[in-house]
Each structure stands twice: as structure tokens, then as C-alpha cells.
Design an enzyme around this catalytic site. Structure first.
Site, mmCIF file in Angstrom:
data_model
loop_
_atom_site.group_PDB
_atom_site.id
_atom_site.type_symbol
_atom_site.label_atom_id
_atom_site.label_comp_id
_atom_site.label_asym_id
_atom_site.label_seq_id
_atom_site.Cartn_x
_atom_site.Cartn_y
_atom_site.Cartn_z
ATOM 1 C CG ASP A 204 -2.084 0.942 1.102
ATOM 2 O OD1 ASP A 204 -2.362 1.402 -0.016
ATOM 3 O OD2 ASP A 204 -2.722 1.235 2.139
ATOM 4 C CG LEU B 258 8.745 -17.401 -3.453
ATOM 5 C CD1 LEU B 258 8.624 -17.425 -1.924
ATOM 6 C CD2 LEU B 258 9.317 -16.038 -3.894
ATOM 7 C CG HIS C 246 -0.459 1.901 -9.282
ATOM 8 N ND1 HIS C 246 -0.666 1.601 -7.956
ATOM 9 C CD2 HIS C 246 -1.554 2.600 -9.685
ATOM 10 C CE1 HIS C 246 -1.838 2.113 -7.576
ATOM 11 N NE2 HIS C 246 -2.391 2.724 -8.600
HETATM 12 C C1 IPE Z 1 -5.616 -2.699 -0.292
HETATM 13 O O1 IPE Z 1 -5.218 -1.380 -0.369
HETATM 14 C C2 IPE Z 1 -5.603 -3.341 -1.650
HETATM 15 C C3 IPE Z 1 -4.297 -3.508 -2.285
HETATM 16 C C4 IPE Z 1 -3.142 -3.190 -1.759
HETATM 17 C C5 IPE Z 1 -4.306 -4.107 -3.611
HETATM 18 P P1 IPE Z 1 -6.281 -0.188 -0.506
HETATM 19 O O2 IPE Z 1 -5.490 1.058 -0.617
HETATM 20 O O3 IPE Z 1 -7.210 -0.479 -1.619
HETATM 21 O O4 IPE Z 1 -7.085 -0.275 0.858
HETATM 22 P P2 IPE Z 1 -7.863 0.853 1.667
HETATM 23 O O5 IPE Z 1 -8.881 1.434 0.730
HETATM 24 O O6 IPE Z 1 -6.875 1.873 2.090
HETATM 25 O O7 IPE Z 1 -8.469 0.144 2.832
HETATM 26 C C1 IPE Z 2 -1.640 0.209 -3.341
HETATM 27 O O1 IPE Z 2 -1.392 1.573 -3.382
HETATM 28 C C2 IPE Z 2 -1.861 -0.389 -4.711
HETATM 29 C C3 IPE Z 2 -3.256 -0.747 -5.012
HETATM 30 C C4 IPE Z 2 -4.252 -0.671 -4.194
HETATM 31 C C5 IPE Z 2 -3.500 -1.254 -6.351
HETATM 32 P P1 IPE Z 2 -2.569 2.632 -3.394
HETATM 33 O O2 IPE Z 2 -2.957 2.891 -4.815
HETATM 34 O O3 IPE Z 2 -3.683 2.189 -2.520
HETATM 35 O O4 IPE Z 2 -1.849 3.914 -2.803
HETATM 36 P P2 IPE Z 2 -2.435 4.916 -1.704
HETATM 37 O O5 IPE Z 2 -2.910 4.088 -0.550
HETATM 38 O O6 IPE Z 2 -3.578 5.660 -2.361
HETATM 39 O O7 IPE Z 2 -1.296 5.804 -1.362
HETATM 40 MG MG MG Z 3 -4.067 2.412 -0.570
#
Ligand code: IPE
Ligand code: IPE
Ligand code: MG
Length: 250
Positions: free
Chosen positions: A22, A135, A39
Site C-alpha cells: 500500500d 518460492l 504503481h
Molecule cells: C488494499 O489497499 C488493496 C491492495 C493493496 C491491492 P487499498 O489502498 O485499496 O485499501 P484501503 O482502501 O486503504 O483500505
Molecule cells: C496500493 O497503493 C496499490 C493498489 C491498491 C492497487 P494505493 O494505490 O492504494 O496507494 P495509496 O494508498 O492511495 O497511497
Molecule cells: Mg491504498
């Protein structure tokens, strides 16, 4: 174990590390970039962690790449993530295969919103790497625990209606056997980056007794050394599984 893990206790290495990757969007925003650039920068972080997991001898690595809730994002971001995953699987498949990594996908893959090209690449990556044993890399894509558990309940109900199982015999193992990847052991540790302290519908059944490690590091800044730090934190914990605290009189 290589130098990478020299500070770790070899006897207490986690067998299965699950990660909620995240913070990509925040990483990009902090640099005045578009979220999608975050990303893209998550990819080298992920592959550094794969190399680290191999060096450390971890057997299972499960990464959250797209949640069932992520469809609610801006359509451009969703489209980018779909395209990005196709592209990534195409570019990295041979590398993963050469490293002896077995790629496994979990999630709802009957969802018609997933472009056929993504499903195709997933199938090819799984087939190509099926015999690898260094793995197990589990890619949670269009994954949500509630969908997984609902699908398990449905399959079990169908078996019961068909007379294949006796309702009286349904137990925890029956549920576990109907999850997306029944062979996957429960995670020993769940790591979430970016400082958020929640589960976001990830592996709810499987993390019943996992240790939770939260780190403020944003995913694009994560690497194998951060992984070692998280495992050190895991090793500092006392896993009790509901038992008594060692050495404390009852
Ligand atoms: C969880 O992260 C999903 C992934 C990392 C793919 P999100 O960024 O979507 O989760 P919330 O919305 O902060 O809970
Ligand atoms: C995690 O990073 C990746 C996915 C959920 C695909 P985020 O896109 O949620 O990044 P933040 O949380 O908005 O910084
Ligand atoms: Mg996120």
C-alpha cells in the site's frame, strides 16, 4: 541463508509472508506525479522482495495486487492497473520461471470486468511455472476475502445438495479446503506498508493467528532490507495461539 538474513533467527523464519502493498498513490503524489507512476514504481519493489524471499528461504509470499473494492477507483486508474498487470506478467514471467518461482493467482477470476488478456496471461504464467519449487508467489488479484468465503460456502452447499458431503461433517477443514488455494499454509506474518493499520478484506480466514506488522514505508520504497526488518519484528513477537504465556504460573 545468505548475508541478507544474518541478523535473523534461522530457527524462526516465517514459512509464509503475506503483504498488503500500500501507498503507491501517496508516493507519487508526494513527488507531484500521477498515482499510476506510483504503481509503476511498485514493480521493482515487488521484485526486490521476491529476490529477498528467495535468499531468505521463505516458501510462500502472498501479495495483494488488486482488491474487489479497487474497481471503485477512477476508471483510468483501474484500466491502468489491468494493463499494467498484463504487461508485468508478460515481462516478468520468464524471470520468475528462471528463479524457480511458482506463480499462483487467487481471487474471483470469473468476474467479467477482468479483460480476457489478463486472464490469459495469468493462466500462461501459472502453467509455465507450475513445476517450480523455490518460492510460491501468490498473486491476489481481484481478491476479496468475503467473496472467497461466500464462494466457499456456495461450493460446500452445492456438494451437500448433490449428496457429496454430509452437512454434519462440515468443519473448519471443509472451509479451508474450499478456499482459492487450499494448499497455501496460513501466513505467519502479514505486513502492511504505508502506515495504514487495517486488513482491507485480505485473507480474513487465513490470518486468524498471523502476526501483524505495520510499517510506515510506502510500497515503492520497500525492498528486501525492509522485509528483513519486518521479519525481525515478527521474530520479536511471542506467538501463543491461545496458549498460556511461557514461564508465567497459572
Ligand atoms: C488494499 O489497499 C488493496 C491492495 C493493496 C491491492 P487499498 O489502498 O485499496 O485499501 P484501503 O482502501 O486503504 O483500505
Ligand atoms: C496500493 O497503493 C496499490 C493498489 C491498491 C492497487 P494505493 O494505490 O492504494 O496507494 P495509496 O494508498 O492511495 O497511497
Ligand atoms: Mg491504498
Amino acid at each position: 541463508m545468505s548475508d541478507l538474513g544474518h541478523t535473523l533467527d534461522r530457527d524462526r523464519m516465517p514459512r509464509h509472508v503475506a503483504i498488503i502493498m500500500d501507498g503507491n498513490g501517496r508516493w507519487a503524489n508526494a513527488r507531484g506525479l500521477h498515482r499510476t507512476a506510483g504503481h509503476a514504481r511498485g514493480e521493482p519493489a515487488l521484485f526486490d522482495v521476491v529476490h529477498g524471499a528467495l535468499e531468505l528461504g521463505i516458501e510462500w509470499l502472498t501479495v495483494y495486487t488488486f482488491s474487489t473494492e479497487n474497481w471503485g477507483r477512477d476508471p483510468d486508474e483501474v484500466a491502468f492497473l489491468m494493463e499494467f498487470n498484463v504487461d508485468l506478467l508478460e515481462r516478468r514471467r520468464d524471470e520468475l520461471d528462471e528463479l524457480g518461482v511458482r506463480v499462483i493467482f487467487i481471487g474471483d477470476h470469473d468476474d467479467e470486468r477482468i479483460p480476457p488478456a489478463v486472464l490469459d496471461r495469468m493462466r500462461i504464467a501459472e502453467e509455465k511455472t507450475a513445476g517450480n519449487t523455490n518460492l510460491n508467489m501468490v498473486y491476489a488479484f481481484n481478491y476479496g476475502s468475503r467473496t472467497e468465503l461466500a464462494a466457499a460456502a456456495k461450493a460446500i452447499a452445492q456438494d451437500a445438495v448433490a449428496g457429496l458431503i454430509d452437512v454434519a461433517t462440515i468443519d473448519e477443514d471443509t472451509i479451508a479446503d474450499h478456499l482459492y488455494c487450499p494448499d497455501m499454509p496460513d501466513p505467519d506474518v502479514l505486513i502492511r506498508t504505508s502506515g495504514e493499520q487495517r486488513i482491507s478484506n485480505y485473507l480474513l480466514w487465513q490470518i486468524a493467528y498471523s502476526e501483524l506488522v505495520f510499517t510506515p514505508v510506502l510500497w515503492p520504497d520497500f525492498d528486501r532490507h525492509e522485509l528483513v526488518r519486518c521479519i525481525a519484528e515478527y521474530q520479536s513477537r511471542d506467538r501463543r495461539f491461545g496458549g498460556a504465556i511461557d514461564g508465567v504460573a497459572e
